[in-house]
Motif scaffolding. Structure first.
Motif, PDB file in Angstrom:
ATOM      1  N   ILE A 170      58.874  -2.027 -15.337  1.00  0.00           N
ATOM      2  CA  ILE A 170      60.237  -1.895 -14.816  1.00  0.00           C
ATOM      3  C   ILE A 170      61.235  -1.827 -15.968  1.00  0.00           C
ATOM      4  CG2 ILE A 170      62.054  -3.086 -13.526  1.00  0.00           C
ATOM      5  CD1 ILE A 170      59.805  -4.110 -11.665  1.00  0.00           C
ATOM      6  N   GLY A 171      61.068  -2.666 -16.968  1.00  0.00           N
ATOM      7  CA  GLY A 171      61.966  -2.655 -18.120  1.00  0.00           C
ATOM      8  C   GLY A 171      61.895  -1.352 -18.899  1.00  0.00           C
ATOM      9  N   ALA A 172      60.692  -0.830 -19.074  1.00  0.00           N
ATOM     10  CA  ALA A 172      60.549   0.449 -19.779  1.00  0.00           C
ATOM     11  C   ALA A 172      61.172   1.584 -18.968  1.00  0.00           C
ATOM     12  CB  ALA A 172      59.082   0.737 -20.056  1.00  0.00           C
ATOM     13  N   GLY A 173      61.017   1.540 -17.669  1.00  0.00           N
ATOM     14  CA  GLY A 173      61.630   2.559 -16.818  1.00  0.00           C
ATOM     15  C   GLY A 173      63.140   2.507 -16.878  1.00  0.00           C
ATOM     16  N   LEU A 174      63.700   1.310 -16.915  1.00  0.00           N
ATOM     17  CA  LEU A 174      65.154   1.180 -17.031  1.00  0.00           C
ATOM     18  C   LEU A 174      65.652   1.652 -18.390  1.00  0.00           C
ATOM     19  CD1 LEU A 174      65.731  -2.266 -15.288  1.00  0.00           C
ATOM     20  CD2 LEU A 174      66.319   0.002 -14.425  1.00  0.00           C
ATOM     21  N   ALA A 175      64.858   1.441 -19.420  1.00  0.00           N
ATOM     22  CA  ALA A 175      65.265   1.889 -20.758  1.00  0.00           C
ATOM     23  C   ALA A 175      65.252   3.410 -20.856  1.00  0.00           C
ATOM     24  CB  ALA A 175      64.346   1.280 -21.818  1.00  0.00           C
ATOM     25  N   VAL A 176      64.387   4.053 -20.100  1.00  0.00           N
ATOM     26  CA  VAL A 176      64.260   5.503 -20.171  1.00  0.00           C
ATOM     27  C   VAL A 176      65.350   6.208 -19.350  1.00  0.00           C
ATOM     28  CG1 VAL A 176      62.659   7.408 -19.620  1.00  0.00           C
ATOM     29  CG2 VAL A 176      61.827   5.367 -20.708  1.00  0.00           C
ATOM     30  N   ILE A 177      66.060   5.480 -18.508  1.00  0.00           N
ATOM     31  CA  ILE A 177      67.147   6.082 -17.732  1.00  0.00           C
ATOM     32  C   ILE A 177      68.192   6.697 -18.665  1.00  0.00           C
ATOM     33  CG2 ILE A 177      69.083   5.528 -16.200  1.00  0.00           C
ATOM     34  CD1 ILE A 177      67.250   3.615 -14.749  1.00  0.00           C
ATOM     35  N   ALA A 178      68.338   6.174 -19.848  1.00  0.00           N
ATOM     36  CA  ALA A 178      69.310   6.714 -20.806  1.00  0.00           C
ATOM     37  C   ALA A 178      68.991   8.156 -21.172  1.00  0.00           C
ATOM     38  CB  ALA A 178      69.330   5.853 -22.065  1.00  0.00           C
ATOM     39  N   LEU A 179      67.743   8.574 -21.026  1.00  0.00           N
ATOM     40  CA  LEU A 179      67.375   9.944 -21.375  1.00  0.00           C
ATOM     41  C   LEU A 179      68.033  10.966 -20.453  1.00  0.00           C
ATOM     42  CD1 LEU A 179      63.610   9.458 -22.246  1.00  0.00           C
ATOM     43  CD2 LEU A 179      65.562   9.555 -23.782  1.00  0.00           C
ATOM     44  N   ALA A 180      68.356  10.584 -19.233  1.00  0.00           N
ATOM     45  CA  ALA A 180      69.059  11.503 -18.339  1.00  0.00           C
ATOM     46  C   ALA A 180      70.467  11.781 -18.870  1.00  0.00           C
ATOM     47  CB  ALA A 180      69.131  10.917 -16.932  1.00  0.00           C
TER      48      ALA A 180
ATOM     49  N   ALA B 243      69.636  11.171 -31.382  1.00  0.00           N
ATOM     50  CA  ALA B 243      69.311   9.856 -31.934  1.00  0.00           C
ATOM     51  C   ALA B 243      69.368   8.782 -30.851  1.00  0.00           C
ATOM     52  CB  ALA B 243      70.263   9.514 -33.077  1.00  0.00           C
ATOM     53  N   VAL B 244      70.309   8.904 -29.925  1.00  0.00           N
ATOM     54  CA  VAL B 244      70.381   7.953 -28.814  1.00  0.00           C
ATOM     55  C   VAL B 244      69.113   8.043 -27.965  1.00  0.00           C
ATOM     56  CG1 VAL B 244      71.659   7.356 -26.723  1.00  0.00           C
ATOM     57  CG2 VAL B 244      72.896   7.959 -28.792  1.00  0.00           C
ATOM     58  N   ALA B 245      68.612   9.258 -27.763  1.00  0.00           N
ATOM     59  CA  ALA B 245      67.370   9.428 -27.003  1.00  0.00           C
ATOM     60  C   ALA B 245      66.192   8.772 -27.719  1.00  0.00           C
ATOM     61  CB  ALA B 245      67.097  10.911 -26.784  1.00  0.00           C
ATOM     62  N   LEU B 246      66.140   8.937 -29.016  1.00  0.00           N
ATOM     63  CA  LEU B 246      65.046   8.315 -29.769  1.00  0.00           C
ATOM     64  C   LEU B 246      65.131   6.795 -29.730  1.00  0.00           C
ATOM     65  CD1 LEU B 246      64.845  10.724 -32.811  1.00  0.00           C
ATOM     66  CD2 LEU B 246      63.281  10.558 -30.879  1.00  0.00           C
ATOM     67  N   PHE B 247      66.351   6.256 -29.784  1.00  0.00           N
ATOM     68  CA  PHE B 247      66.508   4.806 -29.685  1.00  0.00           C
ATOM     69  C   PHE B 247      66.066   4.306 -28.311  1.00  0.00           C
ATOM     70  CE2 PHE B 247      70.114   5.093 -32.960  1.00  0.00           C
ATOM     71  CZ  PHE B 247      69.217   4.937 -33.989  1.00  0.00           C
ATOM     72  N   ALA B 248      66.422   5.029 -27.254  1.00  0.00           N
ATOM     73  CA  ALA B 248      66.018   4.620 -25.909  1.00  0.00           C
ATOM     74  C   ALA B 248      64.498   4.671 -25.766  1.00  0.00           C
ATOM     75  CB  ALA B 248      66.681   5.521 -24.871  1.00  0.00           C
ATOM     76  N   LEU B 249      63.887   5.709 -26.312  1.00  0.00           N
ATOM     77  CA  LEU B 249      62.435   5.819 -26.254  1.00  0.00           C
ATOM     78  C   LEU B 249      61.757   4.718 -27.071  1.00  0.00           C
ATOM     79  CD1 LEU B 249      60.477   7.751 -24.880  1.00  0.00           C
ATOM     80  CD2 LEU B 249      60.419   9.065 -26.980  1.00  0.00           C
ATOM     81  N   LEU B 250      62.335   4.382 -28.206  1.00  0.00           N
ATOM     82  CA  LEU B 250      61.808   3.301 -29.026  1.00  0.00           C
ATOM     83  C   LEU B 250      61.859   1.971 -28.285  1.00  0.00           C
ATOM     84  CD1 LEU B 250      60.937   2.293 -31.934  1.00  0.00           C
ATOM     85  CD2 LEU B 250      63.352   1.803 -32.236  1.00  0.00           C
ATOM     86  N   ILE B 251      62.963   1.709 -27.613  1.00  0.00           N
ATOM     87  CA  ILE B 251      63.083   0.463 -26.851  1.00  0.00           C
ATOM     88  C   ILE B 251      62.047   0.426 -25.732  1.00  0.00           C
ATOM     89  CG2 ILE B 251      64.611  -0.842 -25.319  1.00  0.00           C
ATOM     90  CD1 ILE B 251      65.287  -1.044 -28.307  1.00  0.00           C
ATOM     91  N   ALA B 252      61.846   1.568 -25.062  1.00  0.00           N
ATOM     92  CA  ALA B 252      60.840   1.606 -23.989  1.00  0.00           C
ATOM     93  C   ALA B 252      59.446   1.324 -24.539  1.00  0.00           C
ATOM     94  CB  ALA B 252      60.879   2.967 -23.299  1.00  0.00           C
ATOM     95  N   PHE B 253      59.115   1.915 -25.686  1.00  0.00           N
ATOM     96  CA  PHE B 253      57.800   1.656 -26.278  1.00  0.00           C
ATOM     97  C   PHE B 253      57.675   0.212 -26.754  1.00  0.00           C
ATOM     98  CE2 PHE B 253      57.131   6.375 -27.362  1.00  0.00           C
ATOM     99  CZ  PHE B 253      56.437   6.562 -26.161  1.00  0.00           C
ATOM    100  N   LEU B 254      58.753  -0.348 -27.280  1.00  0.00           N
ATOM    101  CA  LEU B 254      58.693  -1.755 -27.684  1.00  0.00           C
ATOM    102  C   LEU B 254      58.469  -2.672 -26.493  1.00  0.00           C
ATOM    103  CD1 LEU B 254      61.497  -2.027 -30.389  1.00  0.00           C
ATOM    104  CD2 LEU B 254      59.053  -2.339 -30.700  1.00  0.00           C
ATOM    105  N   ILE B 255      59.098  -2.348 -25.383  1.00  0.00           N
ATOM    106  CA  ILE B 255      58.901  -3.166 -24.187  1.00  0.00           C
ATOM    107  C   ILE B 255      57.455  -3.058 -23.700  1.00  0.00           C
ATOM    108  CG2 ILE B 255      59.523  -3.361 -21.744  1.00  0.00           C
ATOM    109  CD1 ILE B 255      62.380  -2.598 -22.557  1.00  0.00           C
ATOM    110  N   LEU B 256      56.892  -1.862 -23.740  1.00  0.00           N
ATOM    111  CA  LEU B 256      55.541  -1.671 -23.219  1.00  0.00           C
ATOM    112  C   LEU B 256      54.463  -2.244 -24.116  1.00  0.00           C
ATOM    113  CD1 LEU B 256      55.593   1.970 -21.791  1.00  0.00           C
ATOM    114  CD2 LEU B 256      55.377  -0.166 -20.530  1.00  0.00           C
ATOM    115  N   PHE B 257      54.585  -2.046 -25.419  1.00  0.00           N
ATOM    116  CA  PHE B 257      53.471  -2.342 -26.308  1.00  0.00           C
ATOM    117  C   PHE B 257      53.673  -3.532 -27.237  1.00  0.00           C
ATOM    118  CE2 PHE B 257      53.180   2.287 -25.475  1.00  0.00           C
ATOM    119  CZ  PHE B 257      52.035   2.235 -24.689  1.00  0.00           C
ATOM    120  N   ALA B 258      54.794  -4.198 -27.172  1.00  0.00           N
ATOM    121  CA  ALA B 258      55.011  -5.357 -28.046  1.00  0.00           C
ATOM    122  C   ALA B 258      54.987  -6.649 -27.263  1.00  0.00           C
ATOM    123  CB  ALA B 258      56.337  -5.222 -28.789  1.00  0.00           C
TER     124      ALA B 258
END
Length: 74
Positions: free
Chosen positions: A9-19, A59-74
């Protein structure tokens, strides 16, 4: 089990920024094309600014994707 669901759920919310990033990039390039179509003489001045706007928005998209990956894999 609940912690894994919360991660998804957290990763999905972080990816909303990509829209928003997608809409922003579309807005940047549509404005760039419109301004060059109205006055082609300004193309050398306007194009680098458009590319800078694209890079900063991406760069904002990359930051959002980074946060999503950190939530999933850290």
């Amino acid at each position: 089990m609940e912690a894994e669901a919360a991660k998804y759920i957290g990763a999905g919310l972080a990816v909303i920024a990509l829209a928003g990033v997608g809409m922003g990039i579309g807005n940047i390039f549509s404005t760039l094309i419109g301004s060059i179509a109205r006055n082609p003489a300004v193309q050398p001045k306007v194009f680098p600014i458009g590319i800078l706007g694209f890079a900063l928005t991406e760069a904002v998209a990359l930051f959002a994707l980074l946060i999503a990956f950190l939530i999933l894999f850290a």
